[in-house]
Design an enzyme around this catalytic site. Structure first.
Site, PDB file in Angstrom:
ATOM      1  N   ARG A 180      -2.586   8.514   3.766  1.00 28.56           N
ATOM      2  CA  ARG A 180      -2.812   9.426   4.903  1.00 28.56           C
ATOM      3  C   ARG A 180      -1.558   9.854   5.921  1.00 28.56           C
ATOM      4  O   ARG A 180      -1.770  10.697   6.596  1.00 28.56           O
ATOM      5  CB  ARG A 180      -3.799   8.381   5.997  1.00 28.56           C
ATOM      6  CG  ARG A 180      -5.204   8.241   5.212  1.00 28.56           C
ATOM      7  CD  ARG A 180      -5.940   7.242   6.199  1.00 28.56           C
ATOM      8  NE  ARG A 180      -5.723   5.944   5.812  1.00 28.56           N
ATOM      9  CZ  ARG A 180      -6.171   4.741   6.244  1.00 28.56           C
ATOM     10  NH1 ARG A 180      -6.869   4.750   7.170  1.00 28.56           N
ATOM     11  NH2 ARG A 180      -5.835   3.504   5.781  1.00 28.56           N
ATOM     12  N   ALA A 232      50.896  30.716  23.892  1.00 29.68           N
ATOM     13  CA  ALA A 232      49.867  31.036  23.725  1.00 29.68           C
ATOM     14  C   ALA A 232      49.537  31.739  22.351  1.00 29.68           C
ATOM     15  O   ALA A 232      50.529  32.513  22.163  1.00 29.68           O
ATOM     16  CB  ALA A 232      49.091  31.889  24.700  1.00 29.68           C
ATOM     17  N   GLY A 287       0.876  -1.199  -0.052  1.00 26.18           N
ATOM     18  CA  GLY A 287       0.019  -0.079   0.050  1.00 26.18           C
ATOM     19  C   GLY A 287       0.883   1.150   0.108  1.00 26.18           C
ATOM     20  O   GLY A 287       2.183   1.355   0.384  1.00 26.18           O
TER      21      GLY A 287
HETATM   22  C1  UD1 Z   1      -7.040  -2.584   7.025  1.00 29.58           C
HETATM   23  C2  UD1 Z   1      -8.097  -3.496   6.953  1.00 29.58           C
HETATM   24  C3  UD1 Z   1      -9.158  -3.151   8.142  1.00 29.58           C
HETATM   25  C4  UD1 Z   1      -8.624  -3.043   9.622  1.00 29.58           C
HETATM   26  C5  UD1 Z   1      -7.399  -2.484   9.382  1.00 29.58           C
HETATM   27  C6  UD1 Z   1      -6.300  -2.901  10.742  1.00 29.58           C
HETATM   28  C7  UD1 Z   1      -8.870  -4.224   4.852  1.00 29.58           C
HETATM   29  C8  UD1 Z   1      -9.638  -3.953   3.661  1.00 29.58           C
HETATM   30  N1  UD1 Z   1      -9.095  -3.288   5.693  1.00 29.58           N
HETATM   31  O1  UD1 Z   1      -7.522  -1.307   6.709  1.00 29.58           O
HETATM   32  O2  UD1 Z   1     -10.382  -3.770   8.311  1.00 29.58           O
HETATM   33  O3  UD1 Z   1      -9.332  -2.586  10.645  1.00 29.58           O
HETATM   34  O4  UD1 Z   1      -6.654  -2.840   8.212  1.00 29.58           O
HETATM   35  O5  UD1 Z   1      -5.149  -1.886  10.828  1.00 29.58           O
HETATM   36  O6  UD1 Z   1      -7.981  -5.102   4.763  1.00 29.58           O
HETATM   37  N2  UD1 Z   1      -1.944  -3.386   1.241  1.00 29.58           N
HETATM   38  C9  UD1 Z   1      -1.331  -4.139   0.420  1.00 29.58           C
HETATM   39  N3  UD1 Z   1      -1.614  -3.892  -0.970  1.00 29.58           N
HETATM   40  C10 UD1 Z   1      -2.957  -3.082  -1.089  1.00 29.58           C
HETATM   41  C11 UD1 Z   1      -3.407  -2.239  -0.014  1.00 29.58           C
HETATM   42  C12 UD1 Z   1      -2.761  -2.405   1.144  1.00 29.58           C
HETATM   43  O7  UD1 Z   1      -0.575  -4.923   0.466  1.00 29.58           O
HETATM   44  O8  UD1 Z   1      -3.578  -2.898  -2.357  1.00 29.58           O
HETATM   45  C13 UD1 Z   1      -1.179  -3.503   2.493  1.00 29.58           C
HETATM   46  C14 UD1 Z   1      -0.854  -2.105   3.149  1.00 29.58           C
HETATM   47  O9  UD1 Z   1       0.790  -1.696   2.669  1.00 29.58           O
HETATM   48  C15 UD1 Z   1      -0.630  -2.209   4.620  1.00 29.58           C
HETATM   49  C16 UD1 Z   1      -1.854  -3.109   4.664  1.00 29.58           C
HETATM   50  O10 UD1 Z   1      -2.044  -3.748   3.677  1.00 29.58           O
HETATM   51  O11 UD1 Z   1       0.280  -2.638   5.189  1.00 29.58           O
HETATM   52  C17 UD1 Z   1      -3.192  -2.641   5.133  1.00 29.58           C
HETATM   53  O12 UD1 Z   1      -3.614  -1.449   4.305  1.00 29.58           O
HETATM   54  P1  UD1 Z   1      -4.281  -0.196   4.777  1.00 29.58           P
HETATM   55  O13 UD1 Z   1      -4.439   0.658   3.555  1.00 29.58           O
HETATM   56  O14 UD1 Z   1      -3.376   0.237   5.878  1.00 29.58           O
HETATM   57  O15 UD1 Z   1      -5.768  -0.713   5.334  1.00 29.58           O
HETATM   58  P2  UD1 Z   1      -6.461  -0.154   6.524  1.00 29.58           P
HETATM   59  O16 UD1 Z   1      -7.285   1.220   5.937  1.00 29.58           O
HETATM   60  O17 UD1 Z   1      -5.828   0.120   7.676  1.00 29.58           O
HETATM   61 MG    MG Z   2      -3.885   0.541   7.977  1.00 27.03          MG
END
Ligand code: UD1
Ligand code: MG
Length: 478
Positions: A18, A429, A14
């Site tokens: 944010r 000095a 991801g």
């Molecule tokens: C996610 C969960 C949410 C949970 C929260 C906990 C989903 C849909 N939602 O939301 O239910 O409460 O984590 O912290 O899973 N990532 C990928 N590929 C992508 C998107 C994200 O590998 O396409 C990875 C990101 O790098 C990250 C993790 O997945 O490490 C979570 O992604 P993030 O966007 O932070 O999800 P949240 O909105 O926090």
């Molecule tokens: Mg997250």
């Protein structure tokens, strides 16, 4: 012992929008290690048969951290379909077909997660022969997280993302931690059924729970007892909250190992630093990187050490030091600036308003006040006078200065490198040393002083100085 029935998938593809940062979210450091590094270290402790890390955004920089912290991980590049569900789908795709164990999925942004919590989750999953077991938490403020939706009798039904949730669902304060164990066969079956039919137009891994449930498969969610363990980091406020939480754990850990820490709230210790018993840390101190501090040393107040070594019983006050070695019983500060390559040997002193760089200062040698020591070697038992500059730079190149043992240099000297001052030599000095000084010699090059009697009265009449001079010399007007 490795767990042959366990595969781990770490989600690290991801963008972390944010965070509003040019640094990828998972590379923001916490306690001196990228956020993702903490998750990888936790994963490593479980000794799974297979580990897969999914990358995409800034993939090369992320892969570097994976290679450092968990080199046995397979790297999978996520394609154009967004979402945690797609990430898991691609990761599961590279597991050997014959693997029929459990898949632990961990978000890369839960840095405080520990291997004990994961171990318990895996045990629970296996004991219940479940298709999926979700780690949850009860939070006072669940904003931003996916919510755990349970049926009336309490059984897990599905997970709904904040952005897709109804008003009633938003009122639920049990959240999905982003950590799951799946039996691989049902996971393989459901992943292709995920759609992007949601507000974020992403494939959600969380939807697998609902799909399994529709089929009547056994799924469950278990809350952790201490919710901070699973707090995700999505913005900088959560980043600092996680960092201070981890810091307080690290500080407490060292206190229990016999380190005196006067003020935990203003003491920051990186996870890779090592402190011996009976070290004392005073307020406002940061022990960063791979700093090592030996027994009895006193650090602070208001001191930052990055990748330094501090010997037994050394005292370091109000100092900023990077890649410096401070010997046993040595004294540094207050107000010293030690740059990389500084080595202060046993019982040496670097004092007030002194800057050093690439300088070895021998045992019991002292640079007590107001000096710059760069590209230098000082023998043992020497004393460098107050206000001395080692002029190492000729505008183009840097040059070295060598000072022998038991040398005594006068105040306000300039050593114009390259030069050597022999053992036991003295300088007067104000000397500007441009030529080597032989052992035992006294070097002076300041012009002899001439006193021009009456100069002030003659040339500055009417000034306070002239009046004072007149009074002192008995020349007052009658
Ligand atoms: C996610 C969960 C949410 C949970 C929260 C906990 C989903 C849909 N939602 O939301 O239910 O409460 O984590 O912290 O899973 N990532 C990928 N590929 C992508 C998107 C994200 O590998 O396409 C990875 C990101 O790098 C990250 C993790 O997945 O490490 C979570 O992604 P993030 O966007 O932070 O999800 P949240 O909105 O926090
Ligand atoms: Mg997250």
């Amino acid at each position: 012992m490795s767990d042959k029935r366990l595969a781990i998938v770490v989600l690290a593809a991801g963008q972390g929008t944010r965070m509003k940062s040019s640094l990828p979210k998972l590379l923001h450091p916490i306690a001196g290690v990228p956020m993702l590094g903490h998750v990888l270290a936790t994963a490593r402790a479980l000794e799974a048969a297979h580990v897969v890390t999914v990358v995409r955004h800034e993939r090369d920089r992320i892969v570097e951290v994976v290679n450092d912290e968990l080199p046995e991980s397979i790297i999978v590049d996520q394609d154009d379909t967004p979402g945690t569900g797609r990430a898991v789908e691609q990761a599961v795709g590279v597991l050997p077909q014959e693997f029929d164990g459990d898949v632990l999925v961990i978000n890369g942004d839960v840095p405080l997660l520990d291997s004990k919590t994961l171990g318990k989750l895996i045990d629970r999953h296996r004991a219940g022969s479940a298709s999926a077991t979700v780690l949850s938490a009860i939070l006072d403020d669940a904003t931003g997280y996916g919510r755990i939706i349970r049926e009336k009798e309490g059984a897990l039904d599905r997970i709904v993302e904040q952005k897709d949730a109804s008003a009633a669902e938003l009122g639920v304060n049990e959240i999905n931690a982003g950590v799951y164990v799946f039996a691989v066969a049902p996971l393989r079956r459901e992943l292709p059924r995920l759609t992007t039919d949601n507000v974020q137009a992403e494939k959600y891994i969380t939807d697998v729970i609902g799909l399994l449930r529709e089929r009547g498969a056994k799924v469950s969610a278990a809350p952790v007892s201490e919710p901070w363990v699973v707090e995700g980091v999505n913005d900088r406020a959560q980043l600092s909250a996680a960092a201070s939480r981890l810091n307080s754990l690290i500080v407490r850990g060292w206190q229990l190992e016999g380190v005196t820490i006067h003020d935990p709230a203003t003491t920051w210790i990186d996870v890779k630093a090592v402190l011996a018993r009976d070290v004392t840390i005073k307020p406002g101190t940061q022990i960063l990187g791979a700093t090592v501090i030996e027994e009895g040393a006193e650090i602070g107040p208001d001191t930052t050490l990055v990748d330094c070594e501090v010997g037994e019983d050394a005292v370091v006050k109000r100092t900023d030091a990077t890649l410096a070695v401070i010997g046993r019983g040595a004294s540094v500060g207050p107000f010293s600036y030690l740059r990389p390559g500084t080595v202060l040997d046993e019982s040496g002193k670097i004092g007030t308003f002194v800057e050093t760089k690439n300088a070895r200062i021998g045992a019991s040698s002292k640079v007590p006040h107001l000096s710059y020591v760069g590209d230098a070697t000082v023998g043992e038992g020497a004393n460098i006078g107050a206000g001395t500059i080692f002029a190492n730079y000729d505008g183009v190149n840097k040059h070295a200065t060598t000072i022998g043992s038991f040398v005594r240099t006068g105040s306000h000297n300039v050593f114009v490198a390259p030069i050597t001052i022999g053992d036991g030599a003295y300088t007067g000095a104000g000397t500007v040393v441009r030529k080597d000084v032989p052992a035992g010699a006294l070097a002076v090059n300041v012009a002899p002083q001439r006193n021009m009697d009456g100069w002030v009265e003659a040339n500055r009449p009417g000034t306070a100085a002239a009046d004072a001079a007149a009074a002192a010399n008995g020349n007052e007007e009658q």
